[in-house]
Design a protein around this motif. Structure first.
Motif, PDB file in Angstrom:
ATOM      1  N   SER A 301       2.665   4.711  10.136  1.00  0.00           N
ATOM      2  CA  SER A 301       3.209   6.012   9.332  1.00  0.00           C
ATOM      3  C   SER A 301       4.538   6.577  10.076  1.00  0.00           C
ATOM      4  O   SER A 301       5.559   7.000   9.400  1.00  0.00           O
ATOM      5  N   THR A 307       2.341   3.266   2.231  1.00  0.00           N
ATOM      6  CA  THR A 307       2.573   4.170   0.873  1.00  0.00           C
ATOM      7  C   THR A 307       1.096   4.383   0.278  1.00  0.00           C
ATOM      8  O   THR A 307       0.186   3.783   0.499  1.00  0.00           O
ATOM      9  N   ASN A 308       1.216   5.306  -0.322  1.00  0.00           N
ATOM     10  CA  ASN A 308       0.031   5.924  -1.100  1.00  0.00           C
ATOM     11  C   ASN A 308      -1.404   5.969  -0.510  1.00  0.00           C
ATOM     12  O   ASN A 308      -2.347   5.369  -0.702  1.00  0.00           O
ATOM     13  N   ARG A 318      -1.180   0.845   0.740  1.00  0.00           N
ATOM     14  CA  ARG A 318      -0.532  -0.398   0.996  1.00  0.00           C
ATOM     15  C   ARG A 318       0.280  -0.394   2.288  1.00  0.00           C
ATOM     16  O   ARG A 318       1.089   0.635   2.680  1.00  0.00           O
ATOM     17  N   VAL A 320       3.797  -1.780   3.775  1.00  0.00           N
ATOM     18  CA  VAL A 320       4.895  -2.334   3.037  1.00  0.00           C
ATOM     19  C   VAL A 320       6.063  -3.056   4.016  1.00  0.00           C
ATOM     20  O   VAL A 320       7.268  -3.396   3.492  1.00  0.00           O
ATOM     21  N   SER A 337       3.678  -5.467  -3.901  1.00  0.00           N
ATOM     22  CA  SER A 337       4.587  -4.771  -3.348  1.00  0.00           C
ATOM     23  C   SER A 337       4.136  -4.375  -1.801  1.00  0.00           C
ATOM     24  O   SER A 337       5.100  -3.908  -1.052  1.00  0.00           O
ATOM     25  N   ASP A 351      -6.986   3.063   5.901  1.00  0.00           N
ATOM     26  CA  ASP A 351      -5.306   3.400   5.908  1.00  0.00           C
ATOM     27  C   ASP A 351      -4.900   2.539   7.217  1.00  0.00           C
ATOM     28  O   ASP A 351      -3.780   2.487   7.656  1.00  0.00           O
TER      29      ASP A 351
END
Length: 464
Positions: A301, A307-308, A318, A320, A337, A351
């Motif tokens: 992060s 993301t999300n 995801r 990325v 993606s 996560d």
């Protein structure tokens, strides 16, 4: 023949077209037909033609399958060096076989990193291998590794089993020699000599994968650190079968700009260590936790690479990073993606790991699969390249998704008490506890900064 109009209602993203295929008992070759799109309303057409391949089942022999390999190559400082992709047939044909190919950009750009190439590969009757050559353009610019693809299409007298080869261009400008990355393990108490040896083996394995030096940094309480120092110990946490341990980087040691850690901890519950060692799981658990100290799941992060996130209410988190995403798409034959992240398990698992339902037995899911290998895949190694490490992709383990006949090996959940990132890089004394099960749970916070998640309406929370 079929024709008509496909309608997408507001909010819809997929529809299907069905084309009846007529059966017969005539032995014949593989045949193709096309579905052409036209006259789009309120949208544009990105792919004008779909290809349907009819595989003959009357000859008594399976179809010939075309595959293409992946290539890793060092770019050089000038001129060109050739990336050679090998195309292979599953069996020799009795007639000529052809397939078209074209290069496409990933993070590498045609014209500056490689020369765009396209054409048709022809296999004469009886041959089983051919090559496609892509010139790689040398330069003296220090940059991240980059990837491009060779896409296959339009086969004749065969079918495509692997439609995409991945080309990994390794930068060689301003990089240190292989073997320059050094993990220093400082052992505390609570670990037997055999357990310390497993830590040393894990250190050596990650040093084979991460091969480039990172900038020295002064760490409070330690001093000047070359690459990374990890304090490893066995401590009493919560008794057998609960939290296995906690692992993560020291927030004070994160390098400015890259956030690559220079120090971290790995603490394991002494109540679990002997059992993990005896059943052969400690090796994989230590490898897994050491990856978190190096940044897997713990600085994502901070680098803007998630993301999300599910812990913020997302349903499809995801990773990325461009290199890991390219490897994931190539390995799983998809075009997505980002790399799917775990949504289950709460803080410490969600996560910060690859999604178990996709990667199953890969080392960096949140669950250790017993009775099968737990390999380090190219996706995991590419993730470290996305973080800014210099890596050796050739060190990846063979990755075969493994399940037992019962549908899955016994799973050991690894809620790592990971010292998470942004709003979440935790003090090193902190442990993250995930409570599950149908029983009524009570959790007490120590101060007003505690974040405690309730699993059901019967849970009681006191944010002291």
């Amino acid at each position: 023949a079929s024709s008509g109009t496909v309608t997408f209602a507001p909010g819809q993203t997929t529809q299907t077209i069905s084309v009846p295929v007529l059966p017969d008992s005539v032995a014949e070759g593989v045949e193709d037909f096309f579905v052409n799109l036209s006259n789009a309303a309120n949208a544009t057409i990105a792919d004008l033609r779909g290809v349907g391949t009819i595989i003959d089942d009357d000859s008594g022999t399976p179809p010939i399958v075309i595959t293409i390999d992946d290539v890793t190559i060092t770019e050089g400082d000038s001129g060109t060096v050739d990336a050679q992709f090998t195309l292979t047939l599953s069996a020799a044909g009795t007639q000529q076989i052809t397939v078209d190919f074209t290069t496409t950009d990933g993070s590498a750009t045609a014209g500056s990193d490689y020369t765009a190439t396209s054409g048709t590969v022809t296999f004469a009757a009886g041959s089983t291998t051919q090559t496609v050559t892509v010139p790689i353009l040398g330069d003296t610019t220090a940059e991240q590794d980059e990837v491009f693809f060779v896409d296959l299409s339009n086969p004749t007298n065969a079918v495509i089993g692997d439609p995409q080869g991945l080309g990994w261009i390794q930068d060689d400008d301003g990089q240190p020699p292989a073997g320059a990355f050094d993990i220093v393990i400082v052992f505390g108490g609570g670990l037997t000599p055999s357990q310390q040896a497993i830590f040393t083996q894990a250190e050596q394995r990650w040093e084979q994968i991460i091969i480039g030096d990172v900038p020295d940094i002064n760490v409070p309480g330690i001093g000047l650190v070359d690459d990374i120092v990890i304090n490893a110990s066995g401590v009493a946490i919560d008794g057998p079968g609960g939290i296995l341990g906690q692992a993560g980087p020291d927030p004070a040691s994160l390098r400015p700009g890259t956030y690559l850690p220079a120090a971290g901890i790995m603490e394991f519950d002494t109540a679990d260590l002997a059992a993990l060692e005896n059943n052969g799981q400690l090796d994989d658990v230590i490898l897994h936790e050491m990856a978190h100290v190096l940044g897997f799941g713990t600085i994502w992060s901070l680098r803007g690479l998630i993301t999300n996130p599910s812990l913020a209410g997302g349903t499809d988190p995801r990773f990325v990073g461009a290199l890991a995403t390219a490897e994931y798409n190539a390995r799983f034959n998809v075009n997505e993606s980002g790399v799917p992240l775990e949504t289950q398990g709460g803080p410490g698992t969600a996560d910060s790991h690859w999604r178990e339902s996709v990667f199953t037995n890969e080392l960096m899911t949140g669950f250790l699969d017993a009775g099968v290998p737990n390999p380090i895949s190219r996706v995991t190694i590419a993730q470290f390249a996305d973080l800014g490490y210099r890596v050796d992709m050739g060190q990846a383990d063979p990755f075969v998704i493994a399940r037992t006949a019962s549908g899955g090996g016994a799973l050991l959940e690894m809620p790592d008490a990971v010292l998470l990132d942004p709003a979440s890089v935790q003090p090193l004394s902190t442990s993250i506890v995930s409570i599950g099960g149908p029983e009524d749970d009570s959790v007490l916070g120590e101060d007003g900064n505690d974040t405690i998640l309730a699993g059901d309406s019967a849970d009681y929370i006191d944010g002291g």
